[in-house]
Design a protein around this motif. Structure first.
Motif, mmCIF file in Angstrom:
data_model
loop_
_atom_site.group_PDB
_atom_site.id
_atom_site.type_symbol
_atom_site.label_atom_id
_atom_site.label_comp_id
_atom_site.label_asym_id
_atom_site.label_seq_id
_atom_site.Cartn_x
_atom_site.Cartn_y
_atom_site.Cartn_z
ATOM 1 N N TYR A 9 0.856 -1.184 0.000
ATOM 2 C CA TYR A 9 0.000 0.000 0.000
ATOM 3 C C TYR A 9 0.895 1.238 0.000
ATOM 4 O O TYR A 9 1.435 1.628 1.028
ATOM 5 N N ASP A 10 1.038 1.844 -1.177
ATOM 6 C CA ASP A 10 1.839 3.053 -1.317
ATOM 7 C C ASP A 10 0.921 4.246 -1.053
ATOM 8 O O ASP A 10 0.032 4.546 -1.845
ATOM 9 N N ILE A 11 1.146 4.916 0.075
ATOM 10 C CA ILE A 11 0.251 5.982 0.518
ATOM 11 C C ILE A 11 0.209 7.130 -0.486
ATOM 12 O O ILE A 11 -0.854 7.720 -0.733
ATOM 13 N N TYR A 12 1.337 7.446 -1.081
ATOM 14 C CA TYR A 12 1.390 8.514 -2.087
ATOM 15 C C TYR A 12 0.501 8.177 -3.287
ATOM 16 O O TYR A 12 -0.353 8.978 -3.699
ATOM 17 N N HIS A 13 0.685 6.990 -3.840
ATOM 18 C CA HIS A 13 -0.097 6.607 -5.017
ATOM 19 C C HIS A 13 -1.584 6.512 -4.693
ATOM 20 O O HIS A 13 -2.433 6.942 -5.482
ATOM 21 N N PHE B 99 4.020 -1.012 3.543
ATOM 22 C CA PHE B 99 3.606 0.343 3.197
ATOM 23 C C PHE B 99 4.772 1.103 2.569
ATOM 24 O O PHE B 99 5.940 0.831 2.874
ATOM 25 N N GLN B 100 4.443 2.052 1.704
ATOM 26 C CA GLN B 100 5.420 3.021 1.236
ATOM 27 C C GLN B 100 4.874 4.428 1.434
ATOM 28 O O GLN B 100 3.663 4.635 1.500
ATOM 29 N N ILE B 101 5.803 5.376 1.524
ATOM 30 C CA ILE B 101 5.503 6.730 1.963
ATOM 31 C C ILE B 101 5.914 7.744 0.897
ATOM 32 O O ILE B 101 6.917 7.563 0.217
ATOM 33 N N GLY B 102 5.164 8.812 0.805
ATOM 34 C CA GLY B 102 5.501 9.960 -0.023
ATOM 35 C C GLY B 102 4.361 10.951 0.085
ATOM 36 O O GLY B 102 3.193 10.554 0.034
ATOM 37 N N ASP B 103 4.665 12.212 0.300
ATOM 38 C CA ASP B 103 3.596 13.188 0.424
ATOM 39 C C ASP B 103 3.141 13.641 -0.962
ATOM 40 O O ASP B 103 3.867 13.508 -1.951
ATOM 41 N N ASN B 104 1.942 14.172 -1.020
ATOM 42 C CA ASN B 104 1.345 14.598 -2.289
ATOM 43 C C ASN B 104 0.796 16.017 -2.137
ATOM 44 O O ASN B 104 0.139 16.314 -1.138
ATOM 45 N N PRO B 105 1.075 16.900 -3.105
ATOM 46 C CA PRO B 105 1.854 16.686 -4.336
ATOM 47 C C PRO B 105 3.361 16.731 -4.087
ATOM 48 O O PRO B 105 3.810 17.164 -3.034
ATOM 49 N N ARG C 267 5.695 14.141 -4.032
ATOM 50 C CA ARG C 267 6.350 12.891 -3.656
ATOM 51 C C ARG C 267 7.667 13.139 -2.894
ATOM 52 O O ARG C 267 8.711 12.593 -3.221
ATOM 53 N N LYS C 268 7.558 13.979 -1.876
ATOM 54 C CA LYS C 268 8.681 14.262 -0.987
ATOM 55 C C LYS C 268 8.339 13.749 0.412
ATOM 56 O O LYS C 268 7.336 13.067 0.609
ATOM 57 N N GLU C 269 9.157 14.116 1.399
ATOM 58 C CA GLU C 269 8.967 13.603 2.752
ATOM 59 C C GLU C 269 7.671 14.118 3.382
ATOM 60 O O GLU C 269 7.115 15.137 2.949
ATOM 61 N N PRO C 270 7.159 13.420 4.404
ATOM 62 C CA PRO C 270 5.992 13.910 5.138
ATOM 63 C C PRO C 270 6.188 15.347 5.602
ATOM 64 O O PRO C 270 7.317 15.781 5.849
ATOM 65 N N THR C 271 5.069 16.056 5.729
ATOM 66 C CA THR C 271 4.962 17.471 6.124
ATOM 67 C C THR C 271 5.144 18.423 4.949
ATOM 68 O O THR C 271 5.007 19.632 5.121
ATOM 69 N N THR C 272 5.434 17.937 3.761
ATOM 70 C CA THR C 272 5.638 18.816 2.611
ATOM 71 C C THR C 272 4.418 18.896 1.702
ATOM 72 O O THR C 272 4.426 19.647 0.727
ATOM 73 N N MET D 292 7.882 0.506 6.643
ATOM 74 C CA MET D 292 7.321 1.700 6.018
ATOM 75 C C MET D 292 8.394 2.261 5.084
ATOM 76 O O MET D 292 9.301 2.977 5.502
ATOM 77 N N GLY D 293 8.329 1.898 3.828
ATOM 78 C CA GLY D 293 9.354 2.289 2.878
ATOM 79 C C GLY D 293 9.283 3.767 2.515
ATOM 80 O O GLY D 293 8.222 4.276 2.135
ATOM 81 N N MET D 294 10.408 4.447 2.619
ATOM 82 C CA MET D 294 10.490 5.892 2.339
ATOM 83 C C MET D 294 10.770 6.102 0.848
ATOM 84 O O MET D 294 11.832 6.568 0.448
ATOM 85 N N GLU D 295 9.784 5.798 0.020
ATOM 86 C CA GLU D 295 9.979 5.868 -1.430
ATOM 87 C C GLU D 295 9.599 7.262 -1.936
ATOM 88 O O GLU D 295 8.583 7.453 -2.612
ATOM 89 N N HIS D 296 10.443 8.219 -1.597
ATOM 90 C CA HIS D 296 10.191 9.603 -1.990
ATOM 91 C C HIS D 296 11.518 10.340 -2.103
ATOM 92 O O HIS D 296 12.573 9.854 -1.676
ATOM 93 N N GLY D 297 11.469 11.532 -2.652
ATOM 94 C CA GLY D 297 12.654 12.363 -2.740
ATOM 95 C C GLY D 297 12.781 13.281 -1.542
ATOM 96 O O GLY D 297 11.934 13.288 -0.645
ATOM 97 N N ASN D 298 13.855 14.066 -1.536
ATOM 98 C CA ASN D 298 14.078 15.077 -0.509
ATOM 99 C C ASN D 298 13.606 16.424 -1.046
ATOM 100 O O ASN D 298 13.974 16.819 -2.153
ATOM 101 N N SER D 299 12.850 17.162 -0.265
ATOM 102 C CA SER D 299 12.311 18.443 -0.737
ATOM 103 C C SER D 299 13.384 19.515 -0.830
ATOM 104 O O SER D 299 13.234 20.486 -1.578
ATOM 105 N N ILE D 300 14.452 19.368 -0.063
ATOM 106 C CA ILE D 300 15.572 20.308 -0.076
ATOM 107 C C ILE D 300 16.841 19.506 -0.330
ATOM 108 O O ILE D 300 17.036 18.440 0.262
#
Length: 303
Positions: free
Chosen positions: A216-220, A242-248, A250-255, A276-284
């Motif tokens: 279950y990829d939370i971002y998708h 699970f996999q993680i990524g914020d939307n829009p 696909r960066k870390e949570p809180t973005t 909980m796989g951190m399948e996202h980029g870095n916002s900075i």
């Protein structure tokens, strides 16, 4: 932009700059003291490259020093055997769990399992067999499988049956080894066969194997269907990862727009012990961004 500057300046003032060679003593000790995470968050290689350098083992040790207890590496099957072995040894030494890697040719747009073609099934089965050997080297349990695209010339029921039959072949390979292929519904293209959590749930029920579960990829799923907590509950007994990524973005949570603190708390309260796989980029970018990412997980895990 102003928020990013504030976060960046606060992080640098509180944690100090780390050296590029490895973890600085100040940052490592402080982060380890603070980062007793409730869930098993799994970074990927490259996520902390500014602090740890290019070497995957140095990066892995940096992750462990920050309190992360798992790793995922989609491209593990493409690494040479020596590096796979070294990664497995380091994971064991640092008491970390290996997360998903992608089954090579495990179904894609070019050889979709929905078509029911024997040549495509053979490619998939071969990928599963090779994945078993990789899993042994890195002590992995989960492998990602994406069935591929729609076969538009066939009725959807026939496509469903083709995918189920192919996945049963994969399950037969993984079951004796206690391995699990996790099916990932994606939002990347309307041409992808697997799109929603309920569809994936149906397929897992039909395959009827402990070796076929949901990623279950939370971002998708936020992009495709929303109602995250509701749909997680509906499909819970088939979710294994699970996999993680914020939307829009696909960066870390809180973005982005997802209330990850609530989502993480719900998953934790349900007793989830997996990764909980951190399948996202870095916002900075750079060290500042890596510290911001760690801070984001501290905030989202503080429930």
């Amino acid at each position: 932009m102003e928020r990013r500057k504030f976060v960046r300046n606060s992080l640098l003032a509180g944690a100090g700059l780390a050296t590029a060679s490895s973890v600085s003593p100040a940052l490592g000790k402080e982060a380890l003291k603070k980062n007793d995470f409730k869930l098993k968050y799994a970074p990927h290689f490259g996520m902390f490259k500014a602090h740890a350098g290019d070497d995957p083992i140095n990066q892995l040790n940096f992750m462990a020093d920050q309190g992360f207890t798992a790793l995922e590496d989609n491209g593990m099957m493409k690494r040479d055997v020596a590096m796979q072995t070294k990664i497995g040894e380091t994971l064991a030494k640092r008491n970390m769990t290996m997360g998903v890697f992608v089954v090579d040719k495990g179904g894609n747009m070019a050889n979709t399992l929905a078509a029911g073609k024997q040549e495509y099934i053979d490619i998939f089965v071969d990928g599963c067999k090779r994945a078993v050997e990789v899993a042994k080297r890195v002590n992995a349990k989960w492998m990602t499988v994406v069935p591929g695209g729609f076969e538009r010339r066939l009725p959807i029921g026939i496509q469903d049956a083709n995918v189920i039959e192919a996945l049963r072949r994969g399950a037969e390979i993984f079951e004796p080894h206690g391995l699990v292929m996790v099916l990932e519904p994606l939002s990347d293209s309307p041409d992808l066969y697997l799109q929603t959590s309920d569809q994936t749930y149906m397929i897992c029920k039909a395959v009827d194997s402990p070796s076929c579960k949901i990623l279950y990829d939370i971002y998708h799923m936020q992009k495709t269907e929303g109602h995250l907590i509701h749909n997680i509950d509906l499909t819970w007994d088939e979710i294994d990862y699970f996999q993680i990524g914020d939307n829009p973005g696909r960066k870390e949570p809180t973005t982005g727009e997802i209330n990850y603190k609530n989502v993480f708390k719900h998953i934790y309260d349900k007793g989830f012990k997996g990764i909980m796989g951190m399948e996202h980029g870095n916002s900075i970018q750079g060290k500042e961004g890596e510290l911001a990412l760690i801070k984001a997980y501290q905030e989202s895990d503080s429930f």
